[in-house]
Design an enzyme around this catalytic site. Structure first.
Site, PDB file in Angstrom:
ATOM      1  N   CYS A  37      -5.057 -32.857 -97.887  1.00  0.00           N
ATOM      2  CA  CYS A  37      -3.997 -31.949 -97.427  1.00  0.00           C
ATOM      3  C   CYS A  37      -2.602 -31.825 -97.998  1.00  0.00           C
ATOM      4  O   CYS A  37      -2.017 -31.151 -97.762  1.00  0.00           O
ATOM      5  CB  CYS A  37      -3.474 -31.942 -96.027  1.00  0.00           C
ATOM      6  SG  CYS A  37      -3.065 -33.858 -95.712  1.00  0.00           S
ATOM      7  N   GLU A  67      -1.044 -33.571 -87.570  1.00  0.00           N
ATOM      8  CA  GLU A  67      -1.068 -33.711 -89.087  1.00  0.00           C
ATOM      9  C   GLU A  67      -1.688 -32.770 -89.637  1.00  0.00           C
ATOM     10  O   GLU A  67      -2.875 -32.842 -89.900  1.00  0.00           O
ATOM     11  CB  GLU A  67      -1.765 -35.241 -89.629  1.00  0.00           C
ATOM     12  CG  GLU A  67      -0.886 -36.819 -88.581  1.00  0.00           C
ATOM     13  CD  GLU A  67       0.492 -36.418 -89.611  1.00  0.00           C
ATOM     14  OE1 GLU A  67       0.763 -35.966 -90.222  1.00  0.00           O
ATOM     15  OE2 GLU A  67       1.198 -37.411 -88.581  1.00  0.00           O
ATOM     16  N   ASN A  97     -12.481 -33.924 -94.318  1.00  0.00           N
ATOM     17  CA  ASN A  97     -12.359 -34.122 -95.905  1.00  0.00           C
ATOM     18  C   ASN A  97     -11.949 -35.831 -96.560  1.00  0.00           C
ATOM     19  O   ASN A  97     -12.750 -35.941 -97.935  1.00  0.00           O
ATOM     20  CB  ASN A  97     -10.839 -33.120 -96.461  1.00  0.00           C
ATOM     21  CG  ASN A  97      -9.565 -33.756 -95.923  1.00  0.00           C
ATOM     22  OD1 ASN A  97      -9.736 -34.115 -94.840  1.00  0.00           O
ATOM     23  ND2 ASN A  97      -8.499 -33.730 -96.401  1.00  0.00           N
ATOM     24  N   GLU A 108      -3.561 -22.449 -97.595  1.00  0.00           N
ATOM     25  CA  GLU A 108      -4.011 -23.122 -97.919  1.00  0.00           C
ATOM     26  C   GLU A 108      -4.944 -23.113 -99.035  1.00  0.00           C
ATOM     27  O   GLU A 108      -5.426 -22.774 -98.286  1.00  0.00           O
ATOM     28  CB  GLU A 108      -3.431 -24.821 -96.733  1.00  0.00           C
ATOM     29  CG  GLU A 108      -3.777 -25.764 -97.982  1.00  0.00           C
ATOM     30  CD  GLU A 108      -3.711 -27.110 -97.047  1.00  0.00           C
ATOM     31  OE1 GLU A 108      -3.908 -28.294 -97.467  1.00  0.00           O
ATOM     32  OE2 GLU A 108      -3.813 -26.457 -95.620  1.00  0.00           O
ATOM     33  N   GLY A 111      -5.630 -31.929 -89.222  1.00  0.00           N
ATOM     34  CA  GLY A 111      -6.269 -31.043 -89.584  1.00  0.00           C
ATOM     35  C   GLY A 111      -6.011 -29.223 -89.816  1.00  0.00           C
ATOM     36  O   GLY A 111      -4.987 -29.498 -90.296  1.00  0.00           O
TER      37      GLY A 111
END
Length: 460
Positions: free
Chosen positions: A242, A208, A113, A338, A186
């Protein structure tokens, strides 16, 4: 398959060259120059992968990394200094020192991303701490991955820093090898796979990850500023962040006014038709597009929620319009994981204990955002909930401060990085006590006959 590459890096690490502070600074300067030299190519690669506007890519991918490098160069000599510590008086004469030491060979697995920034940012800490590293950029953002490989082949010795490209099979082969730390950015599901593979070698991991980050909106706010900041944070990179607000928890008294303001800012940011806006990104690939469209289909077909604005899609362009959804419940599919896209559900509340209970009844999120002037409420939310980090009266910007550790908690991650936290993540702190040969008190040594009472008085 990659054993030789790792072996070569271990040989280079054993020469001790990476432990030299001047070498580390030089490599950081080379990295910065490589980014400056290739700025246009980086922007073009991000445009090709995600249709990112150049300004957005510059701010979120290039500037963040360059500032992180500059911060590390400025502070590295202080970070690497041995730290003197006091010793218990019973050990006098003695001195205690903590020595930061590099770990060795690091594996960094990037995300798609923010494919440049999320691959390079952790590397800065690995270099500053004196390690060798293998980078595995996300194959999903193929243009950026290819460019990172080209840049590193040109600027760095492979026995020191190298890039390995490939898909899932490549990642599996790398994870079968022994590293001294694995750093992964990820999703939670893949994070579990990384951790399982690392456990076989007792390799420490930094994960993360992400989660459903809430954005809480009180009545005591500047409505226009709050709406502007929420709109920016949610729809940056088409919501594929994220840290993006995953859902709004809005006081019922101002919900309608807030949604109206967000609608205005969506139009101001992206025009009447965001599909034609040069400032709005696209979904990374068909798989992610289909996943997001399935949420919209549920809402349209099953009447699970109400689309306030947006909802349009263009399959050939991987385009999903910025979308606001009201009348959502926690049982709906969109609230089960998410979102990671440009869809923002809205849930209203009437009391603040209800808000805290909602946040605490779900897995700990990577971020939490609170919009309120009420300092008592600010303290209540910060103290009463558990999350990685966040902002009061803004979104996302805590990530850009190198002085702040960034990381998740629970399902949203393990460990942290940025600035000194990156240096710490890729270092081992070796503790040493040094004593001279004088005053060797025999009280410590056997035989212990008639010594116990004195030992209790001195050490008890």
């Amino acid at each position: 398959m990659f054993a030789e590459t790792i072996h070569n890096q271990r040989d280079f690490f054993q020469t001790g060259q990476t432990k030299d502070i001047s070498f580390r600074i030089q490599q950081l300067k080379i990295l910065k120059q490589a980014i400056v030299d290739n700025e246009a190519a980086i922007l073009n690669a991000l445009k090709a992968d995600l249709n990112k506007p150049f300004a957005e890519s510059f701010l979120a991918e290039i500037v963040l990394v360059v500032k992180e490098i500059e911060y590390a160069i400025k502070h590295i000599k202080k970070w690497t200094k041995p730290q003197k510590k006091s010793t218990p008086w019973q050990f006098i004469p003695a001195s205690a020192t903590i020595y930061p030491q590099p770990l060795g060979v690091i594996l960094i697995i990037g995300a798609w991303n923010f494919p440049f920034q999320l691959t390079i940012a952790p590397l800065i800490g690995a270099i500053a701490a004196g390690n060798c590293a293998i980078l595995k950029p996300s194959e999903i953002a193929c243009h950026t991955s290819n460019l990172i490989a080209e840049i590193f082949n040109q600027y760095f010795d492979k026995s020191y820093l190298t890039v390995i490209e490939g898909g899932v099979e490549t990642s599996e082969q790398l994870l079968a090898e022994k590293f001294d730390r694995i750093f992964f950015t990820g999703g939670t599901a893949v994070g579990k796979i990384i951790m399982e593979a690392a456990a076989k070698h007792l390799t420490p991991v930094t994960l993360e990850l992400g989660g459903k980050s809430p954005c809480i909106v009180d009545t005591d706010i500047d409505l226009k500023v709050a709406a502007r900041r929420i709109t920016w944070g949610k729809f940056l990179n088409a919501g594929q962040a994220c840290l993006a607000p995953d859902y709004l928890l809005v006081n019922k008294k101002i919900k309608e006014n807030l949604l109206n303001e967000i609608k205005k800012y969506l139009q101001e940011f992206y025009g009447e038709n965001p599909a034609k806006s040069p400032d709005y990104a696209r979904i990374i690939n068909q798989k992610q597009f289909d996943r997001l469209v399935s949420y919209l289909k549920d809402i349209k077909d099953l009447k699970n929620g109400k689309i306030i604005i947006g909802g349009e899609t263009i399959c050939d362009e991987l385009y999903i319009a910025p979308t606001l959804i009201d009348e959502i419940s926690w049982q709906d599919a969109i609230m089960q994981e998410e979102i990671f896209g440009p869809i923002l559900p809205v849930i209203e509340f009437t009391n603040y204990q209800e808000v805290i209970d909602i946040v605490n009844s779900h897995p700990k999120p990577l971020a939490l955002y609170l919009f309120s002037r009420n300092q008592s409420l600010q303290k209540q939310v910060i103290a009463g909930t558990s999350f990685g980090g966040g902002c009061i009266n803004h979104t996302m910007i805590h990530y850009a401060a190198p002085c702040l550790p960034f990381g998740g908690i629970g399902n949203s991650g393990i460990g942290s990085y940025h600035g000194k936290a990156s240096f710490d993540t890729f270092s081992h702190y070796k503790s040493i006590v040094k004593k001279p040969f004088i005053l060797d008190v025999k009280l410590l040594y056997p035989p212990y006959k008639n010594k116990l009472s004195l030992i209790k008085r001195i050490f008890g």
